[in-house]
Design a protein around this motif. Structure first.
Motif, PDB file in Angstrom:
ATOM      1  N   ASP A   1      -2.116  -9.191  -0.197  1.00 36.94           N
ATOM      2  CA  ASP A   1      -1.419  -7.903  -0.207  1.00 36.94           C
ATOM      3  C   ASP A   1      -2.029  -7.016   0.872  1.00 36.94           C
ATOM      4  OD1 ASP A   1      -0.103  -8.826  -2.469  1.00 36.94           O
ATOM      5  OD2 ASP A   1      -1.388  -7.727  -3.865  1.00 36.94           O
ATOM      6  N   ILE A   2      -1.173  -6.318   1.615  1.00 38.35           N
ATOM      7  CA  ILE A   2      -1.662  -5.379   2.628  1.00 38.35           C
ATOM      8  C   ILE A   2      -0.579  -4.349   2.901  1.00 38.35           C
ATOM      9  CG2 ILE A   2      -0.844  -6.782   4.587  1.00 38.35           C
ATOM     10  CD1 ILE A   2      -3.307  -5.822   6.158  1.00 38.35           C
ATOM     11  N   ARG A   3      -0.996  -3.151   3.233  1.00 41.14           N
ATOM     12  CA  ARG A   3      -0.046  -2.104   3.612  1.00 41.14           C
ATOM     13  C   ARG A   3      -0.594  -1.355   4.825  1.00 41.14           C
ATOM     14  NH1 ARG A   3      -1.779   2.926   2.001  1.00 41.14           N
ATOM     15  NH2 ARG A   3      -3.485   2.934   0.494  1.00 41.14           N
ATOM     16  N   VAL A   4       0.325  -0.873   5.662  1.00 41.47           N
ATOM     17  CA  VAL A   4      -0.031  -0.067   6.830  1.00 41.47           C
ATOM     18  C   VAL A   4       0.882   1.137   6.836  1.00 41.47           C
ATOM     19  CG1 VAL A   4      -0.311   0.017   9.334  1.00 41.47           C
ATOM     20  CG2 VAL A   4      -0.673  -2.152   8.112  1.00 41.47           C
ATOM     21  N   GLY A   5       0.313   2.318   6.802  1.00 39.50           N
ATOM     22  CA  GLY A   5       1.112   3.529   6.780  1.00 39.50           C
ATOM     23  C   GLY A   5       1.600   3.924   8.163  1.00 39.50           C
ATOM     24  N   LYS A   6       2.598   4.765   8.212  1.00 35.10           N
ATOM     25  CA  LYS A   6       3.108   5.265   9.485  1.00 35.10           C
ATOM     26  C   LYS A   6       2.013   6.044  10.200  1.00 35.10           C
ATOM     27  CE  LYS A   6       7.838   5.584   7.703  1.00 35.10           C
ATOM     28  NZ  LYS A   6       8.963   6.483   7.329  1.00 35.10           N
ATOM     29  N   GLY A   7       1.739   5.660  11.454  1.00 33.05           N
ATOM     30  CA  GLY A   7       0.713   6.326  12.234  1.00 33.05           C
ATOM     31  C   GLY A   7      -0.706   5.991  11.838  1.00 33.05           C
TER      32      GLY A   7
END
Length: 284
Positions: A36-42
């Motif tokens: 699982d991984i997430r990358v936010g805007k900016g």
């Protein structure tokens, strides 16, 4: 979260064994085990781990260069896992990669101008070659390369210059997400600082989401807001860099920190020498 640009859940990636009589009946090798991984805007997120931890495979899976056996990838609200090439094509401009070895990723038979101009025309960011050249000149200015670079070939450039071309190729398409895979590992320390400073400035100016793969914890800590620590295809720890480096929750993270001596954080190390470079560029 509402501001997440890229969210992957339960990613499993397996590679088949090499063919041949002896390989018959052997199971595929699983490289990612439900990541699982997430990358936010900016946001800039570091992905760190020792060799063989699966970090490069994870990056390629996020970009659709490797198809996961299971799991989902959500990009800007749209599920992109399992898309065929026709439906994925509009995403290619928005999701770019900066490769570890720019020498092997830049066609030695093409000038730098051609390498940078053709993607711009392909994705319709310019109507004519003249307009595309204007865009390229602006990007070269921004990444600190002479406009005369357009007439040169990759083998005529230094390692740092080639990596700047790789950055220029990615950002020229105005992407939303960039994956950088060990892009400073082959550079000397001063050139590393120049490239990292440039990348940090560009992510701020363009509001880019960046996934930065590295084995160098000092680099991760200097430019990333969050870090994902991987081991043997699994995420063992994730969190804000300040928290993870100050008080790692996983024994493996502590082992990595202890194995690579980290000096006290020097907030100015990326900007040190910037004035000298600016003065040199002005007189060039």
């Amino acid at each position: 979260m509402a501001d997440d640009l890229l969210v992957a859940n339960g990613l499993v990636v397996s590679y088949g064994r090499a063919g041949g009589l002896l390989a018959r009946g052997q199971p595929a090798a699983t490289v990612l085990h439900g990541v699982d991984i997430r990358v936010g805007k900016g946001e800039t997120v570091g992905i760190v781990g020792e060799s063989g931890s699966g970090k490069t495979t994870l990056g390629r899976a996020l970009l659709g260069l490797v198809e996961p056996a299971s799991g989902t990838i959500l990009f800007d609200g749209t599920y992109i896992t399992g898309l065929d090439e026709r439906r994925r094509q509009p995403l290619r401009r928005r999701m770019q990669m900066i490769f570890q070895d720019p020498m092997s990723s830049l066609n030695p038979r093409h000038t730098i101008g051609r390498i940078l101009i053709e993607p711009i025309l392909l994705h319709g960011l310019a109507n004519t070659r003249r307009d595309a050249l204007d865009l390229v000149n602006g990007v070269l200015d921004r990444v600190g390369l002479s406009r005369m670079t357009i007439d040169r070939y990759s083998y005529e450039l230094s390692g740092g210059q080639r990596q700047r071309v790789g950055i220029a190729r990615a950002v020229a398409l105005r992407p939303d997400f960039v994956l950088a895979d060990e892009i400073v590992s082959g550079l000397d320390v001063s050139t590393q600082a120049q490239v990292l400073r440039l990348l940090k400035e560009l992510t701020g100016e363009m509001h880019l989401a960046l996934a930065f793969i590295s084995h160098d914890l000092s680099v991760i800590r200097s430019i990333c807001q969050r870090v994902v620590v991987m081991r043997e295809g699994r995420v063992v720890e994730e969190g804000p860099c300040d928290r993870v480096f100050a008080a790692p929750a996983a024994a493996y993270t502590r082992m990595l920190i202890d194995a690579i001596p980290l000096p006290s954080v020097d907030p100015g190390w990326l900007t040190r020498g910037a004035a000298v470079e600016a003065a040199a560029a002005a007189t060039a």
